[in-house]
Scaffold this motif. Sequence first.
Motif, short mmCIF file in Angstrom:
data_model
loop_
_atom_site.label_atom_id
_atom_site.label_comp_id
_atom_site.label_asym_id
_atom_site.label_seq_id
_atom_site.Cartn_x
_atom_site.Cartn_y
_atom_site.Cartn_z
N PRO A 176 0.80 -1.23 0.00
CA PRO A 176 0.00 0.00 0.00
C PRO A 176 0.84 1.28 0.00
N VAL A 177 1.99 1.28 0.66
CA VAL A 177 2.81 2.50 0.70
C VAL A 177 3.44 2.75 -0.67
N LEU A 178 3.99 1.71 -1.27
CA LEU A 178 4.57 1.85 -2.61
C LEU A 178 3.51 2.30 -3.60
N LEU A 179 2.30 1.75 -3.49
CA LEU A 179 1.20 2.15 -4.36
C LEU A 179 0.88 3.63 -4.18
N SER A 180 0.83 4.09 -2.94
CA SER A 180 0.48 5.49 -2.68
C SER A 180 1.55 6.44 -3.21
N ILE A 181 2.82 6.02 -3.15
CA ILE A 181 3.91 6.87 -3.63
C ILE A 181 3.95 6.92 -5.16
N LEU A 182 3.82 5.76 -5.79
CA LEU A 182 3.89 5.72 -7.25
C LEU A 182 2.61 6.24 -7.90
N GLY A 183 1.48 6.08 -7.22
CA GLY A 183 0.20 6.41 -7.82
C GLY A 183 -0.36 5.21 -8.55
N LYS A 184 -1.68 5.19 -8.73
CA LYS A 184 -2.34 4.01 -9.30
C LYS A 184 -1.86 3.70 -10.72
N ARG A 185 -1.71 4.72 -11.55
CA ARG A 185 -1.35 4.47 -12.95
C ARG A 185 0.06 3.91 -13.06
N ARG A 186 1.00 4.52 -12.34
CA ARG A 186 2.39 4.08 -12.41
C ARG A 186 2.56 2.71 -11.76
N LEU B 236 3.88 -0.82 -13.49
CA LEU B 236 4.91 -1.70 -12.93
C LEU B 236 4.39 -3.12 -12.79
N ALA B 237 3.15 -3.25 -12.33
CA ALA B 237 2.53 -4.58 -12.20
C ALA B 237 2.42 -5.27 -13.55
N ARG B 238 2.06 -4.50 -14.57
CA ARG B 238 1.93 -5.06 -15.91
C ARG B 238 3.29 -5.53 -16.42
N GLN B 239 4.34 -4.78 -16.15
CA GLN B 239 5.69 -5.18 -16.57
C GLN B 239 6.11 -6.47 -15.87
N CYS B 240 5.83 -6.54 -14.57
CA CYS B 240 6.16 -7.76 -13.82
C CYS B 240 5.37 -8.95 -14.34
N PHE B 241 4.10 -8.75 -14.58
CA PHE B 241 3.22 -9.82 -15.07
C PHE B 241 3.72 -10.33 -16.42
N HIS B 242 4.24 -9.41 -17.22
CA HIS B 242 4.70 -9.77 -18.56
C HIS B 242 6.08 -10.41 -18.55
N ASP B 243 7.03 -9.83 -17.77
CA ASP B 243 8.44 -10.21 -17.89
C ASP B 243 8.92 -11.24 -16.89
N HIS B 244 8.30 -11.29 -15.71
CA HIS B 244 8.86 -12.12 -14.64
C HIS B 244 8.56 -13.60 -14.86
N LYS B 245 9.54 -14.44 -14.55
CA LYS B 245 9.34 -15.88 -14.61
C LYS B 245 8.90 -16.35 -13.23
N PHE B 246 7.63 -16.66 -13.10
CA PHE B 246 7.08 -17.04 -11.79
C PHE B 246 7.49 -18.47 -11.45
N SER B 247 7.91 -18.66 -10.20
CA SER B 247 8.42 -19.97 -9.78
C SER B 247 7.45 -20.72 -8.88
N SER B 248 6.38 -20.07 -8.45
CA SER B 248 5.43 -20.71 -7.53
C SER B 248 4.01 -20.59 -8.06
N PRO B 249 3.22 -21.66 -7.97
CA PRO B 249 1.82 -21.58 -8.40
C PRO B 249 0.89 -21.05 -7.31
N LEU B 250 1.42 -20.77 -6.11
CA LEU B 250 0.58 -20.38 -4.99
C LEU B 250 0.23 -18.90 -5.07
N PHE B 251 -1.04 -18.60 -4.84
CA PHE B 251 -1.52 -17.21 -4.90
C PHE B 251 -0.82 -16.36 -3.84
N ALA B 252 -0.55 -16.95 -2.67
CA ALA B 252 0.08 -16.20 -1.58
C ALA B 252 1.50 -15.79 -1.89
#
Length: 252
Positions: A54-64, A68-84
């Motif tokens: 929540p703090v990082l979100l408040s500093i960057l703002g919703k759009r930014r 960043l979330a979209r970039q992570c979703f696109h580029d990161h290689k996820f190693s765990s299937p767990l939602f947590a």
Amino acid sequence: MKPALFQQYQATFNAHLRDPAQQPKPRGTDARRIAIYREIVFNNFLASISACFPVLLSILGKRRFKQLARQCFHDHKFSSPLFADIPKALVDYLQTLDLTTHNLPPYTLQLAHYEWVELYLAKLPDAAPASPVTPVRQASDLAAAVLQLPAAHMLLSYDYAVQRLSKKHAQLPAAPTYLLVYRKTDFSIAFIELNAISYQLLQRIQSQAANVSHHLQQLAQERLPHLSIQSVSEFGLQLLHSLYQQQAIVQK
């Protein structure tokens, strides 16, 4: 569908979900339905990391932050299937980025890690019940005690005072910062700011099983030679007694 064809379909489907602009949808898939599914999957990902940071979100703002979330979703290689484990994926992704190139504050990774630690400690399994010990009533009683940190804890060292960052205070200068984050017996998460010496003392307690007097004598000789061992011991016992009362350290 044959196994090989199904695996190929899965790979094409997953690639399209993560990067629809560059990866075409599988043949025969309804465009409207897959568009809805794309948004559901990404929005679930975004909701998970928004709740954890929540703090990082408040500093960057919703759009930014969403970018960043979209970039992570696109580029990161996820190693765990767990939602947590999704929030940890963002921390791992930030470790791969040049924050300056991506126009992110220099403390972005450390702030994200600090916010993730609370989630990490909250979900650690409970420790085995400790053996009964005589309660400590005054600071001097700790001198002969062998102490340890709680089972669910992290000693943290950062280059920025991440615990002070907020939307209104987003331009803090770099400053060595030491923190103890731990889970109390009621499962609440507590944060304690430390100085460099108290941090080093807790590091010794964390890594070496010895009584408090030994730790304080070693600390005085190695880190505070300009002070008497007695004064270091008196200060250290008062500090540790305060931490003991806050459940930040326990007896072995």
